[in-house]
Design a protein around this motif. Structure first.
Motif, mmCIF file in Angstrom:
data_model
loop_
_atom_site.group_PDB
_atom_site.id
_atom_site.type_symbol
_atom_site.label_atom_id
_atom_site.label_comp_id
_atom_site.label_asym_id
_atom_site.label_seq_id
_atom_site.Cartn_x
_atom_site.Cartn_y
_atom_site.Cartn_z
ATOM 1 N N ASP A 447 40.792 30.712 34.666
ATOM 2 C CA ASP A 447 40.501 29.416 35.266
ATOM 3 C C ASP A 447 41.167 29.334 36.635
ATOM 4 O OD1 ASP A 447 40.091 26.835 35.981
ATOM 5 O OD2 ASP A 447 40.973 25.917 34.205
ATOM 6 N N GLY A 448 40.356 29.507 37.667
ATOM 7 C CA GLY A 448 40.870 29.459 39.038
ATOM 8 C C GLY A 448 40.957 28.054 39.584
ATOM 9 N N VAL A 464 42.988 33.114 27.389
ATOM 10 C CA VAL A 464 42.836 32.210 28.532
ATOM 11 C C VAL A 464 43.922 32.472 29.563
ATOM 12 C CG1 VAL A 464 42.590 29.802 29.234
ATOM 13 C CG2 VAL A 464 41.941 30.505 26.909
ATOM 14 N N GLU A 465 43.519 32.624 30.797
ATOM 15 C CA GLU A 465 44.472 32.856 31.884
ATOM 16 C C GLU A 465 44.265 31.782 32.935
ATOM 17 O OE1 GLU A 465 46.760 35.258 31.827
ATOM 18 O OE2 GLU A 465 46.032 36.159 29.953
ATOM 19 N N ILE A 467 45.598 29.796 36.504
ATOM 20 C CA ILE A 467 46.424 29.840 37.721
ATOM 21 C C ILE A 467 47.680 29.014 37.478
ATOM 22 C CG2 ILE A 467 46.584 28.845 40.066
ATOM 23 C CD1 ILE A 467 44.711 30.995 40.465
ATOM 24 N N GLY A 468 48.824 29.572 37.854
ATOM 25 C CA GLY A 468 50.057 28.778 37.783
ATOM 26 C C GLY A 468 50.626 28.596 36.393
ATOM 27 N N ARG A 469 50.114 29.381 35.436
ATOM 28 C CA ARG A 469 50.749 29.432 34.110
ATOM 29 C C ARG A 469 50.972 30.904 33.782
ATOM 30 N NH1 ARG A 469 47.089 25.449 30.376
ATOM 31 N NH2 ARG A 469 47.218 23.674 31.786
ATOM 32 N N PRO A 470 52.035 31.191 33.050
ATOM 33 C CA PRO A 470 52.306 32.593 32.739
ATOM 34 C C PRO A 470 51.164 33.235 31.952
ATOM 35 C CG PRO A 470 53.970 31.140 31.782
ATOM 36 C CD PRO A 470 53.004 30.267 32.467
ATOM 37 N N ARG A 471 51.102 34.545 32.013
ATOM 38 C CA ARG A 471 50.045 35.260 31.288
ATOM 39 C C ARG A 471 50.163 35.036 29.796
ATOM 40 N NH1 ARG A 471 48.852 41.408 33.026
ATOM 41 N NH2 ARG A 471 48.082 41.439 30.889
ATOM 42 N N SER A 472 48.984 34.966 29.163
ATOM 43 C CA SER A 472 49.030 34.705 27.727
ATOM 44 C C SER A 472 49.009 35.987 26.906
ATOM 45 C CB SER A 472 47.886 33.768 27.328
ATOM 46 O OG SER A 472 46.654 34.342 27.666
ATOM 47 N N ASN A 473 48.711 37.122 27.522
ATOM 48 C CA ASN A 473 48.765 38.366 26.720
ATOM 49 C C ASN A 473 49.607 39.429 27.394
ATOM 50 O OD1 ASN A 473 47.060 39.100 28.828
ATOM 51 N ND2 ASN A 473 45.869 40.482 27.558
#
Ligand code: NAD
Length: 473
Positions: A447-448, A464-465, A467-473
């Motif tokens: 989600d850009g 789900v990835e 912008i501005g949140r840490p990577r989920s995997n």
């Protein structure tokens, strides 16, 4: 209003683009006694303005145009006639960044402004107020005055005003009908003040007098560049913070919310994203950079240049995240691009982050399927093409397809990338269960624009990835 001035009866607008069209349509709609003619050299564009399918998509524009077209609003290619008849002329032509020669990559190409100005001088048979509507470098009005005076027929007087436009695409009609301010710059002479009062009356047809601000020409010209630079700077600032969030576990939406509640900062334009686009932000900041350099202020130039560089970095960072999440290779993988316009509610793609991203994806040898509700297919192909390359379309078609719907774009995709914040991509509007069912697994979504509900998508099964949140995997 306290200076003696003429009432404007006929207006000509040179340039029927994203600015000239909507602006002068609203002026006509709000001033039924003023005849407004919008002219352009581009006959196709004028034909479209005279048809049922207007050349630009803008919420509310159809209604405004329909309300007065043929009554006191006209679109024409007869530039001479419109100039001769008008007592006030807007110059609303394009001022793109120069691509070649002195100042290439930074300076504004003022060729269109100059030729429109010469045209006015050549055909005018009476006094005119000439209004700079295009965004121009500071002191352009001086050059226009010089050209007008040097070419005027004997006895003809020109007054020049700066009246920069602050509308944003996607909300043009709302911005025009309810502006924060209308800026009018003039020479501080009796004639200058009188011309400013004439233009102020036009806006007073619907804008509160207190919001119509007059000032000197150069302040007015510079204020437009400054406003765009400050707006873009806020986006680059929050995007710079988004990188820190991704690396630390902070959430950029929360940081933005916390900072925005501070009255001194305010919450608007603090949304992190894949990067800003549009025809103006980058162009106008580069212009400010060029201006600073030509004034021998290299540190000032470097300061503003960084706003643009951060924007490029943000797009690259987003690509790198896609690559690394998708196991470090995109070769042969299918990526669905949702949204190609530079923002929602417009069909404009100029400087859209999606274009840059698609070009990066091409280098990574990914297969890309693109969907946008308003951008025409023809435009997408033009944006993807590299200038001057032969048989480009055939080559492009090996890697790119254009889909008729979001769901269609996502079929068989390894990853979905939201590039434009169109409402129809929100969780409530797009059936993400169906999208998920049609995708390759594991199914990724990037989600850009920070419009998606991460939790809900994760429950469906997506990685789900944001912008501005840490990577989920
Ligand atoms: P645009 O390219 O959509 O429109 C400009 C039009 O001017 C074109 O249709 C072109 O054919 C026409 N033109 C050029 N030279 C001409 C001439 N000599 N005679 C007649 N027509 C001529 O550009 P735009 O987006 O409307 O921007 C116009 C100006 O307004 C630019 O300076 C831009 O920086 C500024 N501006 C744009 C926005 C925006 O959101 N797009 C907002 C504020 C200000």
């Amino acid at each position: 209003t306290d200076v003696p001035h003429k009432k404007v009866e006929k207006i000509c607008c040179i340039g029927a683009g994203y600015v000239g069209g909507p602006t002068c349509a609203v002026i006509a709609a709000k001033n039924p006694h003023i005849q407004v003619t919008i002219v352009d050299l581009n006959a196709d564009r004028i034909a479209a303005w005279n048809s049922d399918k207007l050349p630009i998509y803008e919420p509310g524009l159809d209604e405004v145009v329909r309300s007065c077209r043929g009554r006191n609003l006209f679109f024409s290619t007869d530039v001479d006639k419109a100039i001769i008849e008008a007592d006030l002329i807007f110059v609303s032509v394009n001022t793109p960044t120069k691509t070649k020669g002195q100042g290439a990559g930074y300076a504004a190409d003022l060729g269109y402004v100059e030729s429109a100005t010469r045209h006015i001088a050549k055909v005018a048979q009476g006094d005119k107020i000439v209004v700079e509507k295009s965004t121009v470098p500071c002191r352009t009005a001086q050059s226009m005055r010089f050209i007008l005076e040097a070419n005027a027929r004997p006895g003809i007087h020109f007054d020049i005003l700066s009246n920069p436009e602050f509308l944003a695409e996607g909300t043009a009609i709302a911005d025009l009908t309810n502006p924060d301010r209308v800026l009018i710059g003039s020479l501080n002479t009796p004639a200058g003040r009188s011309a400013a009062a004439s233009l102020a009356d036009v806006y007073a047809g619907w804008v509160d007098r207190q919001q119509i601000i007059t000032m000197n020409l150069w302040s007015s010209e510079l204020s437009k560049l400054a406003a765009n630079a400050l707006l873009a700077q806020r986006i680059s600032s929050i995007n710079a913070l988004s990188a820190i969030c991704e690396a630390t576990g902070a959430d950029v939406d929360e940081v933005s919310y916390a900072c925005g509640l501070d009255q001194r900062i305010g919450k608007r334009f603090l949304k992190a994203s894949v990067g800003f686009g549009g025809s103006c932000f980058q162009k106008d900041i580069l212009n400010l950079v060029y201006l600073s350099e030509s004034l021998h202020l290299p540190e000032v130039a470097a300061y503003w240049r960084q706003v643009v560089e951060m924007n490029e970095y943000q797009k690259k960072r987003f690509l790198n995240r896609i690559i690394s999440c998708l196991f470090n290779t995109l070769t042969g993988k299918k990526i669905a691009i949702l949204g190609f316009a530079f923002k929602k509610d417009t069909g404009d793609t100029r400087e859209s982050a999606a274009i840059t991203l698609c070009k990066y994806l091409r280098q990574e040898r990914a297969n890309v399927s693109i969907y946008d509700p308003e951008v025409e297919e023809r435009q997408i192909w033009m944006d993807l093409a590299e200038p001057g390359v032969q048989d480009e379309r055939k080559e492009l078609e090996k890697q790119f397809t254009i889909a008729p719907s979001a769901l269609e774009a996502c079929k068989g995709a390894d990853a979905v990338v939201v590039c434009t914040e169109w409402d129809e991509f929100r969780n409530s509007k797009l059936d993400y269960k169906k999208v998920y069912a049609e995708m390759n697994k594991p199914a990724f979504i990037f989600d850009g624009r920070l419009i998606l509900d991460q939790k809900e998508l994760e429950e469906i099964g997506f990685h789900v990835e944001m912008i501005g949140r840490p990577r989920s995997n």
